[in-house]
Every structure is written in C-alpha cells, then in structure tokens.
Design an enzyme around this catalytic site. Structure first.
Site, PDB file in Angstrom:
ATOM      1  N   LYS A   1       0.819  -1.225   0.000  1.00  0.00           N
ATOM      2  CA  LYS A   1       0.000   0.000   0.000  1.00  0.00           C
ATOM      3  C   LYS A   1       0.849   1.269   0.000  1.00  0.00           C
ATOM      4  O   LYS A   1       0.445   2.295  -0.530  1.00  0.00           O
ATOM      5  CB  LYS A   1      -0.943   0.010   1.203  1.00  0.00           C
ATOM      6  CG  LYS A   1      -2.113  -0.957   1.026  1.00  0.00           C
ATOM      7  CD  LYS A   1      -3.198  -0.687   2.041  1.00  0.00           C
ATOM      8  CE  LYS A   1      -4.431  -1.522   1.745  1.00  0.00           C
ATOM      9  NZ  LYS A   1      -4.228  -2.951   2.049  1.00  0.00           N
TER      10      LYS A   1
ATOM     11  N   GLU B   1     -10.021   7.191   3.847  1.00  0.00           N
ATOM     12  CA  GLU B   1     -10.896   6.340   4.639  1.00  0.00           C
ATOM     13  C   GLU B   1     -10.189   5.007   4.800  1.00  0.00           C
ATOM     14  O   GLU B   1      -9.354   4.634   3.981  1.00  0.00           O
ATOM     15  CB  GLU B   1     -12.258   6.168   3.976  1.00  0.00           C
ATOM     16  CG  GLU B   1     -12.399   4.969   3.066  1.00  0.00           C
ATOM     17  CD  GLU B   1     -11.660   5.104   1.754  1.00  0.00           C
ATOM     18  OE1 GLU B   1     -11.509   6.233   1.261  1.00  0.00           O
ATOM     19  OE2 GLU B   1     -11.234   4.070   1.222  1.00  0.00           O
TER      20      GLU B   1
ATOM     21  N   SER C   1       1.793  -9.788  -0.938  1.00  0.00           N
ATOM     22  CA  SER C   1       1.413  -8.378  -0.786  1.00  0.00           C
ATOM     23  C   SER C   1       1.735  -7.782   0.579  1.00  0.00           C
ATOM     24  O   SER C   1       1.925  -6.579   0.701  1.00  0.00           O
ATOM     25  CB  SER C   1      -0.081  -8.197  -1.084  1.00  0.00           C
ATOM     26  OG  SER C   1      -0.865  -9.047  -0.276  1.00  0.00           O
TER      27      SER C   1
HETATM   28  C1  LIG Z   1      -5.089  -3.959   1.604  1.00  0.00           C
HETATM   29  C2  LIG Z   1      -4.362  -5.229   1.312  1.00  0.00           C
HETATM   30  C3  LIG Z   1      -4.739  -6.083   0.243  1.00  0.00           C
HETATM   31  C4  LIG Z   1      -5.952  -5.841  -0.593  1.00  0.00           C
HETATM   32  O1  LIG Z   1      -5.962  -4.689  -1.342  1.00  0.00           O
HETATM   33  P1  LIG Z   1      -5.715  -4.677  -2.916  1.00  0.00           P
HETATM   34  O2  LIG Z   1      -6.040  -3.295  -3.311  1.00  0.00           O
HETATM   35  O3  LIG Z   1      -6.645  -5.698  -3.513  1.00  0.00           O
HETATM   36  O4  LIG Z   1      -4.304  -5.043  -3.151  1.00  0.00           O
HETATM   37  C5  LIG Z   1      -3.973  -7.202  -0.009  1.00  0.00           C
HETATM   38  N1  LIG Z   1      -2.900  -7.516   0.757  1.00  0.00           N
HETATM   39  C6  LIG Z   1      -2.514  -6.734   1.788  1.00  0.00           C
HETATM   40  C7  LIG Z   1      -1.332  -7.136   2.585  1.00  0.00           C
HETATM   41  C8  LIG Z   1      -3.229  -5.573   2.104  1.00  0.00           C
HETATM   42  O5  LIG Z   1      -2.840  -4.818   3.143  1.00  0.00           O
END
Ligand SMILES: *Cc1c(COP(=O)(O)O)cnc(C)c1O
Length: 393
Positions: free
Chosen positions: A89, A111, A377
């Site tokens: 993010k 938000e 992610s």
């Molecule tokens: C917020 C988040 C997601 C989901 O958000 P996307 O916009 O679909 O990427 C996925 N993995 C992690 C670790 C997150 O913090």
C-alpha cells in the site's frame, strides 16, 4: 486488445466517474493534471528516491525453494511484505502524497476499514508534514486498535464514522462529504484501484513498480522476463493491478487473480465478487459488485480484512470479462492453511490476504520447469491474533 484506461476513463465497459456534481471540480482537477505531474522529471526523481530510501525498494524476488519442491514448479515470491509498513500500500500513498504536494494541497484525507490504508496514509503525511484526517467506522476503530494507535502516533486525526453499519462504507461517505466541503486545499488518497477515474489508473501506475521490478529480476534469475503464471490476491485489486501491469501484453504469462471465498462461495458469507457479482456502479465507477436484485450492495465477508470488499476495480472487471486474467477464489480455511505452510516451509509469515494467493497453488497442475510469480502483498504481523485463534497457538 487494450487493457488500459481510454481517454474517457473506461476499460471496455467499466470505469468512468459516477460522482455527485459537487465532487466534479476536485476529480476534474486531478484528471487534468495527474499524468503531466507523474511524467515530470522532478516527480519521477523524488518518487524513485523515496521508493528506494524510504520504502526499501526494489523488494526482492525470492525463489522459494521448499515451496517450489512441494508444488513442482519454480515459485518466486515478490516480497512486498518487506516494504516499510509491511505491505504494497505504501507504493501508492508515497505516489499520491507527492502528487498532492504538486497540486498545492495542504491537507490529506483518507478512509480506512482495517486500518492498513490509514496507516500507509498517516505515514506519508508524517513524512511530508501534511495534516492528515482518516475516517474510520466506529466499529472498526474498536476492532483495529493497534492501527488506530499507529495513525495517532504519526500525528493523524482519526475520525469515527458513527452512521449506518459504522464500518468502511460509512467512513467512505464521511470522507466524500469532507472532500466536497474542502475542495481547494484537500487531497483524498484512495487506497486501491477503485473510485472514479482517474483513481484506478493512477493507483495502478503507482503500483506498477511491482511488475516493473519483477520482469527485471526474473530475467536475472531465469534468463527470461516472462513467467508462465502470475498470481495475486484481489480485494479492490491494487496489488494485483501492480503485479499484472507489465505482463498485460505478454500473452505467455497467464494471470490469475484470487478473491476471498470466506466461508464458501455459496455460504452467504464471502467476497467472491466475480462469481457472485453483477455489473453496476460502486464508489464512483462502473464495475462488478455483489448486489441484491434491486441493487443493494451485499455486505461482504472474509477472514482477511483487506479482501473484505464487495467489488473489484474497473480494470479487473475488464480483465475478467475479456478473460485476460482468470479469477478464482480461496476460502478462509484454504488461506489459513496456505499461510501456515509458507511459515513452515520458508520461514515467512504472510498477511492473510496474501495467503489467499498462495492457497491457489494447491489447485494448480504445473508442468516441470514452469515459472510462477506470486505477489506476497504483505506480512503477517498484523494478523498474528487471527492466526493464534485459528490454530490455537
Ligand atoms: C489492503 C491489502 C490487500 C488488498 O488490497 P488490494 O487493493 O486488492 O491489493 C492485499 N494484501 C494486503 C497485505 C493488504 O494490506
């Protein structure tokens, strides 16, 4: 086939800017200026520098040997979990804060549901000394106390949304209201590839660093920048959009997006948008969302807060409809087991969101020597309580 946004803000049938008239000037200012700013030498220089020195990029591309052995393919993990603040993010919030500065904005709003995007936003506001107001549902504030504390520690004001279900959608309404009332000095940082044009395209571009690095790193590892499969989890879809970006026109690379099936696709408690959803308008753009026959948004569910979203971004709706990417899903149980497996085999505890992408490996049949890239992610520190409860640790 064009997989990117057109001049009108659409990806095929999806996208656009379905906004109240009072928001039009804000969104229009952004639309007119975002590409010029992002393409300027001065912006690029500062963005690259911060990604390197502050976020810690490039994130490694790691060949997971024991995982590869188990599944019979060469499995690489793109380590977004190693970024500052623990997920992908931050790539987007760093980009948007630099953009906001260049638009002359003095105040940032956002938000947040689980608090991850709120933390990433508060982080870059501290970095730049800009005022930061984060709207968050009253119930989420209670559920996500550590993230609320992080935001406050970094100087953000966390405002409780006390209407409706007191969760994400109510926080979104409050943020919209704020932006309408403060059009001149305030920038609204959206955290995924959702919202009115140009947000989905802008966020995807900021996150595209993920696949830009991956291609280069794959080439170094394997001699080819083109893998057989690219996998990522999808909430709104920003890590997947970034992971797919530089592979969209590489037809050799099969793209797989993994949604959250919660307790099961037919359980009434899931977030499997492409399977359950229909076309409609959500949060300012035309896409696919979970809704009743008369168009009420259905409350989503997933064990992972980041995937607990009733829609997907418009580019994903387009990739789904054109079949450029395959959309699949993993249940809570499948994801939790996949998270545990990665911890045991590789010594990496993934975010439960990322565990959904890992869970799909169980359902694939690889040919020997195939190359797979998975976007890891985020890291699992934030999810430790959930892992503890689930596995009785
Ligand atoms: C917020 C988040 C997601 C989901 O958000 P996307 O916009 O679909 O990427 C996925 N993995 C992690 C670790 C997150 O913090």
């Amino acid at each position: 086939m064009n997989y990117h946004v057109n001049e009108k803000g659409y990806y095929g049938d999806f996208g656009g800017a379905y906004i109240p008239e009072m928001l039009y000037p804000n969104v229009e200012e952004l639309r007119q200026k975002y590409l010029d700013i992002m393409n300027s030498a001065d912006f690029k220089k500062e963005f690259d520098q911060l990604l390197k020195d502050y976020v810690g990029r490039p994130s490694p591309l790691y060949l997971a040997n024991r995982l590869s052995e188990k599944y019979g393919a060469n499995i690489f993990l793109k380590r977004e979990d190693l970024n500052h603040t623990g997920a992908h993010k931050i790539n987007n919030t760093v980009g948007q804060i630099l953009l906001a500065e260049r638009l002359g904005k003095k105040r940032i709003i956002a938000e947040t549901g689980a608090g991850q995007h709120g933390v990433a936003t508060a982080t870059v506001c501290a970095l730049k000394g800009l005022e930061c107001v984060v709207y968050m549902g009253e119930i989420d504030i209670e559920r996500q106390a550590p993230n609320v504390a992080r935001m406050k520690m970094m100087g953000a004001t966390v405002v409780a949304a006390t209407s409706g279900s007191k969760t994400l959608k109510d926080a979104t309404n409050e943020a919209m209201r704020d932006w309408i009332n403060n059009p001149v000095d305030t920038h609204y940082i959206i955290g995924s590839v959702v919202g009115p044009h140009p947000y989905p395209d802008m966020v995807a571009r900021f996150q595209s660093i993920i696949s830009e690095e991956t291609r280069r790193q794959l080439k170094e590892h394997t001699g080819s920048e083109s893998p057989d499969y690219v996998l990522a989890c999808v909430g709104g879809g920003s890590n997947a959009a970034g992971m797919f970006y530089h592979f969209l026109d590489d037809q050799h690379a099969k793209l797989i997006a993994v949604e959250a099936a919660g307790h099961g696709v037919n359980s009434g408690e899931s977030a499997a948008t492409t399977i359950l959803g229909k076309e409609g308008v959500l949060h300012g753009s035309r896409s696919i969302l979970m809704q009743t026959d008369d168009g009420q948004v259905i409350e989503p569910y997933s064990i992972s807060a980041g995937l607990d979203y009733p829609g997907i971004g418009p580019q994903h709706a387009h990739l789904f409809k054109t079949r450029r990417a395959e959309y699949v899903c993993a249940t809570d149980d499948e994801a939790m087991q996949a998270g545990l497996l990665l911890a045991k085999l590789e010594g990496i505890i993934p975010a439960i969101e990322s565990s959904h992408a890992l869970a799909h490996l169980e359902k694939m049949n690889f040919k020997k020597g195939e190359t797979v890239v998975i976007c890891l992610s985020g890291r699992g520190d934030k999810d430790l309580n959930t892992y503890m409860k689930y596995f009785n640790l």
